[in-house]
Design a protein around this motif. Structure first.
Motif, PDB file in Angstrom:
ATOM      1  N   ALA A  38       0.839  -1.212   0.000  1.00 10.56           N
ATOM      2  CA  ALA A  38       0.000   0.000   0.000  1.00 10.56           C
ATOM      3  C   ALA A  38       0.868   1.254   0.000  1.00 10.56           C
ATOM      4  CB  ALA A  38      -0.920  -0.012   1.214  1.00 10.56           C
ATOM      5  N   SER A  52      -7.052  -0.132  -1.938  1.00 13.99           N
ATOM      6  CA  SER A  52      -7.481  -1.507  -1.596  1.00 13.99           C
ATOM      7  C   SER A  52      -8.126  -2.190  -2.796  1.00 13.99           C
ATOM      8  CB  SER A  52      -8.466  -1.487  -0.428  1.00 13.99           C
ATOM      9  OG  SER A  52      -7.838  -0.928   0.691  1.00 13.99           O
ATOM     10  N   GLU A  53      -8.941  -1.415  -3.550  1.00 16.92           N
ATOM     11  CA  GLU A  53      -9.641  -1.989  -4.704  1.00 16.92           C
ATOM     12  C   GLU A  53      -8.636  -2.444  -5.769  1.00 16.92           C
ATOM     13  OE1 GLU A  53     -10.493   0.587  -2.956  1.00 16.92           O
ATOM     14  OE2 GLU A  53     -12.563   1.237  -3.284  1.00 16.92           O
ATOM     15  N   LEU A  79      -5.454  -3.196  -5.344  1.00 20.09           N
ATOM     16  CA  LEU A  79      -4.699  -4.360  -4.863  1.00 20.09           C
ATOM     17  C   LEU A  79      -5.555  -5.624  -4.955  1.00 20.09           C
ATOM     18  CD1 LEU A  79      -2.750  -2.843  -1.828  1.00 20.09           C
ATOM     19  CD2 LEU A  79      -1.779  -3.735  -3.946  1.00 20.09           C
ATOM     20  N   ASP A  80      -6.843  -5.464  -4.713  1.00 19.15           N
ATOM     21  CA  ASP A  80      -7.765  -6.596  -4.855  1.00 19.15           C
ATOM     22  C   ASP A  80      -7.816  -7.052  -6.320  1.00 19.15           C
ATOM     23  OD1 ASP A  80      -9.759  -8.443  -4.035  1.00 19.15           O
ATOM     24  OD2 ASP A  80     -11.270  -7.130  -4.941  1.00 19.15           O
ATOM     25  N   ARG A  81      -7.810  -6.078  -7.214  1.00 21.33           N
ATOM     26  CA  ARG A  81      -7.880  -6.370  -8.660  1.00 21.33           C
ATOM     27  C   ARG A  81      -6.684  -7.213  -9.110  1.00 21.33           C
ATOM     28  NH1 ARG A  81      -9.319  -7.835 -12.421  1.00 21.33           N
ATOM     29  NH2 ARG A  81      -9.618  -7.028 -14.508  1.00 21.33           N
ATOM     30  N   THR A 108      -4.663  -8.391  -2.118  1.00 25.79           N
ATOM     31  CA  THR A 108      -5.400  -7.848  -0.971  1.00 25.79           C
ATOM     32  C   THR A 108      -4.780  -8.258   0.356  1.00 25.79           C
ATOM     33  OG1 THR A 108      -7.424  -7.938  -2.244  1.00 25.79           O
ATOM     34  CG2 THR A 108      -7.680  -7.769   0.123  1.00 25.79           C
ATOM     35  N   SER A 109      -4.472  -9.527   0.484  1.00 26.24           N
ATOM     36  CA  SER A 109      -3.981  -9.997   1.783  1.00 26.24           C
ATOM     37  C   SER A 109      -2.532  -9.572   2.050  1.00 26.24           C
ATOM     38  CB  SER A 109      -4.100 -11.522   1.869  1.00 26.24           C
ATOM     39  OG  SER A 109      -3.509 -12.101   0.732  1.00 26.24           O
ATOM     40  N   GLU A 117      -1.594  -6.274   1.486  1.00 26.47           N
ATOM     41  CA  GLU A 117      -1.642  -4.811   1.436  1.00 26.47           C
ATOM     42  C   GLU A 117      -0.653  -4.159   2.405  1.00 26.47           C
ATOM     43  OE1 GLU A 117      -5.602  -3.289   1.749  1.00 26.47           O
ATOM     44  OE2 GLU A 117      -4.940  -1.195   1.751  1.00 26.47           O
TER      45      GLU A 117
END
Lengths: 227, 226
Positions: A96, A116-117, A119-121, A125-126, A128
């Protein structure tokens, strides 16, 4: 008529006594995806760095959307995004934090950014809030891609984009390249894997002996064709 | 202008955050500074007059040798993962990179001095607390010039193969006038200003700082490109 996304005329670059590029002429229109091929050391990465205004040509000149890469470098850089061999991220920052840094360097506020979005893409996500030092090569490349997703460029330069990526990552790269193309931008994709690039590429430009030749991609209709 | 300040702030934040996490640079630089001070102490031996005469020089040589380590490290992290190329690709004025690196290095070297100067005072029995204000002024002015040149030449050396060797070779000759001014001013403050020249040396340091900063700022964009 709008300016070409890339217009290179007689571009040559020398490192020491060795001429890597000897006279590249290239025109890429908005809405095109060009696959750049060539043997190792043929000058693909050098050409991308010249277009990105990171390097100065020894001879010739390049324009990106009408801006001269050297004289108007400050106008070129906001338009260009690059995913290089090395993702250019910092080991001692978290995923992040790397994105926050990239946003702040690009002159944007990180406060409401969809970190966050994004990184999720890219499937991180986990991770971050984990330091990049422990990331694999593929995860680093995903983070590099996330940085581009935060600030989609008009000209996307992908240097060996399929290296280190799994199938899911390769699809992400191709989706992103297609998105830039569909939004009126342009993409140059340097690769040895023409089969994977053929999914999105309209043209193939091949570098050999410091010069560029255009080739059609077998089985791929030329969307936009020759410039 | 606000965007440039934001970029400068981002570089400072990034460099100091990375250093705070690893402490690799700070620990090694402080250790080296301590070793240099100790070795000079052993080499000179007990003898108040000699120590008095050369303590200013020893102090600044210690700053010089330990500072070079931190300048090298400052650009090393940009080279590790091709981050320098990404830095050059961000929009805006590339001089923001120089100013950010300069401020981060300045903070770092001053922090090292906060540890190093009391240690020198202890080892060499220097009257530190009696002259803390003027001494701090000399240290800050001398360090600004030193770090300005160090940050500039480290950027230049980062493009070279043997950068660890090249940096001191490029940097040290350029630092001679600054070093002379800083050593003279420090000696004058610590051991009496018989000729009343300390104020002149301080003014000279200010002039060097301004010249070095303006020249480095103007030349940075040319030397950072490959």
């Amino acid at each position: 008529m709008s300016n070409p996304a890339v217009l290179a005329a007689g571009v040559a670059r020398r490192f020491g006594r060795r001429w890597v590029l000897r006279g590249i002429d290239l025109a890429i229109q908005p809405g095109q995806v060009v696959a750049l091929t060539g043997r190792n050391g043929s000058g693909k990465t050098t050409l991308l760095r010249l277009i990105a205004s990171i390097l100065r040509p020894t001879r010739g000149e390049i324009q990106v959307f009408g801006f001269h890469t050297i004289r108007e470098g400050a106008s070129v850089r906001p338009l260009v995004g690059m995913l290089a061999h090395n993702a250019g991220i910092y080991d001692d920052l978290t995923a992040a934090e790397n994105l926050v840094f990239a946003l702040r360097m690009a002159g944007h506020s990180a406060r409401r950014a969809p970190i966050s979005e994004v990184l999720d893409r890219v499937g991180l996500t986990s991770f971050e809030f984990e330091r990049v030092r422990g990331f694999s090569a593929g995860m680093r490349r995903r983070l590099g891609l996330a940085r581009l997703l935060l600030r989609p460029p008009r000209l996307l330069l992908l240097d060996e984009p399929y290296a280190s990526f799994d199938q899911d990552g390769i699809e992400l790269v191709n989706e992103f390249a297609a998105r830039i193309r569909d939004e009126g931008g342009a993409v140059i994709l340097s690769t040895h894997d023409i089969g994977r690039a053929a999914v999105v590429a309209d043209r193939r430009a091949h570098i050999a002996d410091g010069l560029l030749g255009e080739q059609a991609i077998p089985g791929v209709p030329a969307a936009g064709g020759q410039p | 202008m606000n965007a440039e300040i934001q970029r400068v702030g981002a570089i400072v934040w990034k460099d100091l955050t990375a250093e705070r996490r690893t402490k690799a640079n700070f620990n090694s630089v402080v250790f080296l500074a301590g070793m240099i001070l100790l070795l000079f102490g052993f080499a000179i031996g007990p003898g108040g007059e000699i120590i008095d005469a050369i303590s200013g020089g020893v102090l600044w040589l210690t700053v010089l040798f330990s500072g070079v380590l931190s300048f090298n490290r400052s650009y090393e992290q940009e080279l590790e993962n091709g981050a320098l190329e990404m830095l050059l690709l961000y929009p805006g004025d590339r001089r923001a990179i120089f100013v950010g690196k300069l401020l981060a290095n300045l903070f770092f070297v001053l922090l090292v001095e906060v540890v190093m100067v009391p240690l020198a005072a202890l080892l060499y029995d220097l009257p530190l607390w009696a002259h803390i204000g003027p001494l701090a002024l000399v240290l800050v002015l001398g360090t600004i010039g030193f770090v300005t040149l160090g940050t500039f030449y480290a950027a230049m050396a980062s493009r070279l193969r043997a950068r660890e060797v090249m940096l001191p070779l490029l940097l040290f000759p350029m630092l001679v006038p600054l070093l002379v001014g800083a050593v003279q001013a420090t000696g004058g403050i610590l051991h009496g200003d018989l000729m009343g020249s300390t104020a002149s040396w301080l003014k000279l340091l200010v002039v060097f700082d301004v010249i070095f900063f303006v020249a480095a700022l103007l030349a940075f964009e040319h030397i950072i490109e490959d």
